[in-house]
Each structure stands twice: as structure tokens, then as C-alpha cells.
Design an enzyme around this catalytic site. Structure first.
Site, PDB file in Angstrom:
ATOM      1  N   ALA A  87       0.980  12.501   7.661  1.00 40.00           N
ATOM      2  CA  ALA A  87       1.693  12.426   6.372  1.00 40.00           C
ATOM      3  C   ALA A  87       0.705  12.560   5.233  1.00 40.00           C
ATOM      4  O   ALA A  87      -0.468  12.216   5.377  1.00 40.00           O
ATOM      5  CB  ALA A  87       2.427  11.099   6.256  1.00 40.00           C
ATOM      6  N   ASN A 134     -10.969   9.840  15.423  1.00 36.44           N
ATOM      7  CA  ASN A 134     -11.229   9.919  13.980  1.00 36.44           C
ATOM      8  C   ASN A 134     -12.699  10.228  13.692  1.00 36.44           C
ATOM      9  O   ASN A 134     -13.018  10.985  12.774  1.00 36.44           O
ATOM     10  CB  ASN A 134     -10.827   8.621  13.270  1.00 36.44           C
ATOM     11  CG  ASN A 134      -9.328   8.491  13.103  1.00 36.44           C
ATOM     12  OD1 ASN A 134      -8.771   7.413  13.228  1.00 36.44           O
ATOM     13  ND2 ASN A 134      -8.644   9.584  12.824  1.00 36.44           N
ATOM     14  N   GLY A 136       0.515   4.378  -0.190  1.00 42.28           N
ATOM     15  CA  GLY A 136      -0.075   5.682   0.133  1.00 42.28           C
ATOM     16  C   GLY A 136       0.816   6.420   1.133  1.00 42.28           C
ATOM     17  O   GLY A 136       1.994   6.080   1.299  1.00 42.28           O
ATOM     18  N   GLY A 181       0.850  -1.199   0.000  1.00 40.13           N
ATOM     19  CA  GLY A 181       0.000   0.000   0.000  1.00 40.13           C
ATOM     20  C   GLY A 181       0.876   1.236   0.000  1.00 40.13           C
ATOM     21  O   GLY A 181       1.286   1.697   1.067  1.00 40.13           O
ATOM     22  N   LYS A 239      -8.547   5.845  19.211  1.00 42.88           N
ATOM     23  CA  LYS A 239      -8.265   6.500  17.923  1.00 42.88           C
ATOM     24  C   LYS A 239      -9.544   6.577  17.078  1.00 42.88           C
ATOM     25  O   LYS A 239      -9.789   7.556  16.374  1.00 42.88           O
ATOM     26  CB  LYS A 239      -7.170   5.708  17.188  1.00 42.88           C
ATOM     27  CG  LYS A 239      -6.794   6.223  15.805  1.00 42.88           C
ATOM     28  CD  LYS A 239      -5.658   7.220  15.853  1.00 42.88           C
ATOM     29  CE  LYS A 239      -5.370   7.960  14.565  1.00 42.88           C
ATOM     30  NZ  LYS A 239      -4.947   7.150  13.445  1.00 42.88           N
ATOM     31  N   ASN A 297     -12.655  13.419  11.486  1.00 43.25           N
ATOM     32  CA  ASN A 297     -12.528  13.184  10.044  1.00 43.25           C
ATOM     33  C   ASN A 297     -13.778  13.487   9.211  1.00 43.25           C
ATOM     34  O   ASN A 297     -13.681  14.211   8.214  1.00 43.25           O
ATOM     35  CB  ASN A 297     -12.040  11.759   9.785  1.00 43.25           C
ATOM     36  CG  ASN A 297     -10.582  11.578  10.169  1.00 43.25           C
ATOM     37  OD1 ASN A 297     -10.019  12.396  10.883  1.00 43.25           O
ATOM     38  ND2 ASN A 297      -9.965  10.507   9.710  1.00 43.25           N
ATOM     39  N   GLU A 330     -12.621   6.283   4.327  1.00 44.16           N
ATOM     40  CA  GLU A 330     -12.694   5.181   5.295  1.00 44.16           C
ATOM     41  C   GLU A 330     -13.893   5.343   6.227  1.00 44.16           C
ATOM     42  O   GLU A 330     -13.910   4.776   7.313  1.00 44.16           O
ATOM     43  CB  GLU A 330     -11.403   5.135   6.128  1.00 44.16           C
ATOM     44  CG  GLU A 330     -10.188   4.736   5.317  1.00 44.16           C
ATOM     45  CD  GLU A 330      -8.944   4.595   6.171  1.00 44.16           C
ATOM     46  OE1 GLU A 330      -8.269   3.560   6.054  1.00 44.16           O
ATOM     47  OE2 GLU A 330      -8.650   5.512   6.955  1.00 44.16           O
ATOM     48  N   GLY A 333       2.253   4.186   4.038  1.00 44.74           N
ATOM     49  CA  GLY A 333       3.181   3.200   3.478  1.00 44.74           C
ATOM     50  C   GLY A 333       4.492   3.848   3.051  1.00 44.74           C
ATOM     51  O   GLY A 333       5.584   3.342   3.328  1.00 44.74           O
ATOM     52  N   ASN A 357      -6.894   2.707   9.770  1.00 43.80           N
ATOM     53  CA  ASN A 357      -7.798   3.440  10.658  1.00 43.80           C
ATOM     54  C   ASN A 357      -9.041   2.588  10.894  1.00 43.80           C
ATOM     55  O   ASN A 357      -9.302   1.633  10.155  1.00 43.80           O
ATOM     56  CB  ASN A 357      -8.248   4.743   9.991  1.00 43.80           C
ATOM     57  CG  ASN A 357      -7.307   5.894  10.307  1.00 43.80           C
ATOM     58  OD1 ASN A 357      -6.622   5.905  11.330  1.00 43.80           O
ATOM     59  ND2 ASN A 357      -7.286   6.885   9.430  1.00 43.80           N
TER      60      ASN A 357
HETATM   61  O1  KPL Z   1      -5.761  10.300  12.238  1.00 39.17           O
HETATM   62  C1  KPL Z   1      -6.059  11.343  11.721  1.00 39.17           C
HETATM   63  C2  KPL Z   1      -6.381  11.310  10.290  1.00 39.17           C
HETATM   64  O2  KPL Z   1      -6.143  12.264   9.583  1.00 39.17           O
HETATM   65  O3  KPL Z   1      -6.870  10.255   9.863  1.00 39.17           O
HETATM   66  C3  KPL Z   1      -6.162  12.594  12.546  1.00 39.17           C
HETATM   67  C4  KPL Z   1      -5.836  12.257  13.981  1.00 39.17           C
HETATM   68  C5  KPL Z   1      -7.543  13.141  12.450  1.00 39.17           C
HETATM   69  C6  KPL Z   1      -5.146  13.636  12.173  1.00 39.17           C
HETATM   70  O4  KPL Z   1      -5.437  14.277  11.007  1.00 39.17           O
END
Ligand code: KPL
Length: 315
Positions: free
Chosen positions: A144, A207, A30, A28, A203, A211, A285, A33, A119
């Protein structure tokens, strides 16, 4: 005999005893990765694997703004290296993870350790139960994003974070410890933990609170601190706290609200992964993040109108 890591003790990677060191395969290419590959390649042999041939040369932009170009061995699922890997890191999106592993079945020893970097919470349970070898789960706050232009392929390390690694049942502590040391030595601070399930659910809450909102309104994480978004986050946190309590997930020190606002603060300048997907026209996701939460809410008969409404409008 397993050609990768001793599957009975996991005290030591078998490659230390072999003349030819098997590499870490990273499936992967991305943002996560690439970030992983660009760091790990300084410590261990690495092969970056994609559906299409990954770029042979990548540039890493560090959080301090340094540009580091590096050659990176790459492969596709049709051109896998002949030597089995020490370990496979799965860094695809959650929705692609099972298909990516199915494509490797029969082509690597069934006992090869897997590390899941997705995630959400879904594929972690499924692959832990269905893969014969050890399956570790990783949860990272490293920021990233991919930054490709016609001239160069790059990954931008937007912000330093931390990674925790462990098996869902708390088993394979030696393997998790060895990997944590390898990642830390490669410049990605990492800790082996015996409660990765709790870490993944924490997490998941973060998220879910960040998100979908930032993807819907196309804003950076830090903008959630301002009106009209702040009360929206607070309302989501209230629903999330109910689900977490019903699931028996211990609340973080300081509470759910403090956890979420702490991450918003620390990643204020980030475009969250879900916003990056929306902007790139990629599937998000959202199902892997909101799906397990909605399922838990239904199991415990908890009303979550705000999370439901958010899911309905997130691409
Ligand atoms: O995990 C993240 C994501 O972008 O998926 C956060 C914690 C929201 C940081 O941007």
C-alpha cells in the site's frame, strides 16, 4: 474489570457484551494505518489517530483499480474518543512507535490489547515486555502507499498480500484468532500463528535484502532481478543466511534466496516502503531493519561487510 477485552481469557471481545461497541483505534495514518482503517471500518467501529487531524474522508484504490471513498472517524492525541478502545493498532513507523504509545499511557486502560504493525525487529520486544496488556505482532505482505493530492486523500492498495498475527511468546491465541477472523472478514486475509518471532525475522531478512537497495538506487522491487542489482541481492542473502542460522532461525522452505526472489516477483511493481520514505523526504526504517541484524552478527562474530556498507549509505 477491564472495559475492553477480558484480560484473563481473551476468548471473546468484551464489546460483544456492551451496548456501545468500543472501536479499534489505529494510531498512525500512513499507508498501513489507512489500509487497515478502510477495511476494518466495514466490520467494527474505527478511529484513525494522528499527530495532526487525519483526513475525515479517504479514498481507497483497490488492486483492481476500483475507487472507494469512505468517511472515517479521526482524532488526534488531544481529542481521543471518551470510550476506551477494544484494541489499539500501532501503525506508525518503527522509530515512532514507542513515543506514540507513551503519549497514550494513562489515557486508555493499561490492559488494552496492542497490535504492532512495524517493520524490523526491536520495538516488538520492547513493547511486549513493557506494556501491561497483551501485545500482538503483525507481519503483512499487503502492499500500500499514500497518494494525497490537494483534492483528495487516498491510499492505494497496490497488491494483495497476507497477514500473520501472534504474540512473541505464542500466548493469547484466542485474541490473535479473533483478530485474524475480524481482519479476514474485513477483506484482509489473516492467520493467527504461534511462531510470529520466526515470521518477523523472515520478513526482516526480506526487508534487508530489498529495501535499502531499492531506496539507494530508487528503483522498483522488480528491477532487482536485473543486472547490476541481482548479484548485490545474492551477496546480501548470503550474509543474511549466516546471521539467521547463527540465531537459530529456521530457514524458509526452499531457502533464503527463494524466499527473497519470491517476494521480489510478487511485488515487482511496488515501490518498497523505504523508497517511498526516501522519495517523500521522511526518515527511513533502516535502523530497525539493519540494526537487529548487525547486532546479531556482532554477537556471533559474523562478518557482514555488504550489510554494513549498505547501512552506511542508506538515509
Ligand atoms: O515489505 C516490503 C516493504 O516495502 O517494506 C516489501 C516486502 C519489500 C515489499 O515492497
Amino acid at each position: 474489570m477491564n472495559t475492553t477485552i477480558d484480560s484473563t481469557t481473551h476468548a471473546r471481545p468484551a464489546h460483544q457484551a456492551q451496548p456501545e461497541r468500543p472501536s479499534h483505534w489505529i494510531v498512525g495514518p500512513g499507508a498501513v494505518g489507512r489500509l487497515l482503517a478502510m477495511h476494518l471500518v466495514r466490520q467494527v467501529p474505527v478511529t484513525l489517530i494522528g499527530r495532526r487531524e487525519p483526513p475525515a474522508r479517504l479514498t481507497l484504490t483497490t488492486p483492481e483499480g476500483e475507487q472507494i471513498p469512505r468517511a472515517l472517524p479521526g482524532a488526534t492525541r488531544d481529542t481521543l474518543p471518551p470510550t476506551p478502545p477494544a484494541m489499539i493498532h500501532l501503525t506508525t513507523k518503527a522509530q515512532s512507535a514507542e513515543a506514540a504509545i507513551a503519549a497514550l499511557k494513562g489515557r486508555v486502560p493499561a490492559t488494552t490489547p496492542l497490535v504492532l504493525w512495524q517493520n524490523g525487529f526491536g520495538v516488538q520486544e520492547t513493547l511486549t515486555r513493557s506494556w501491561s496488556g497483551p501485545v500482538l505482532c503483525a507481519s503483512t505482505t499487503e502492499g500500500a502507499f499514500v497518494d494525497d493530492t490537494p483534492q483528495r486523500q487516498a491510499v492505494v492498495h497496490a497488491g494483495h498480500g497476507r497477514t500473520v498475527i501472534g504474540h512473541l511468546d505464542g500466548t493469547y491465541p484466542d485474541l490473535a484468532g479473533w483478530l485474524a477472523k475480524t481482519l479476514a472478514a474485513a477483506g484482509l486475509p489473516c492467520q493467527a500463528v504461534d511462531n510470529i518471532r520466526v515470521r518477523l525475522w523472515h520478513k526482516l531478512a526480506v526487508n534487508a535484502a530489498i529495501n535499502p537497495l531499492v531506496a539507494r538506487f530508487r528503483i522498483r522491487n522488480g528491477q532487482l532481478r536485473d543486472r547490476p542489482f541481482r548479484p548485490m541481492v545474492e551477496a546480501l542473502v548470503t550474509e543474511l543466511a549466516l546471521i539467521m542460522a547463527a540465531e537459530g532461525m529456521p530457514a524458509p522452505t526452499g531457502g533464503w534466496s527463494a524466499l527473497v526472489w519470491g517476494v521480489v516477483e510478487a511485488t515487482a511493481n511496488n515501490r518498497a516502503s523505504m523508497l517511498q520514505d526516501v522519495l517523500a523526504g521522511h526518515p527511513t526504517e533502516v535502523d530497525s531493519i539493519l540494526g537487529p541484524l548487525q547486532a546479531a552478527a556482532r554477537r556471533h562474530a559474523i562478518a557482514i561487510p555488504r550489510l554494513d556498507a549498505l547501512w552506511a549509505i542508506t538515509p
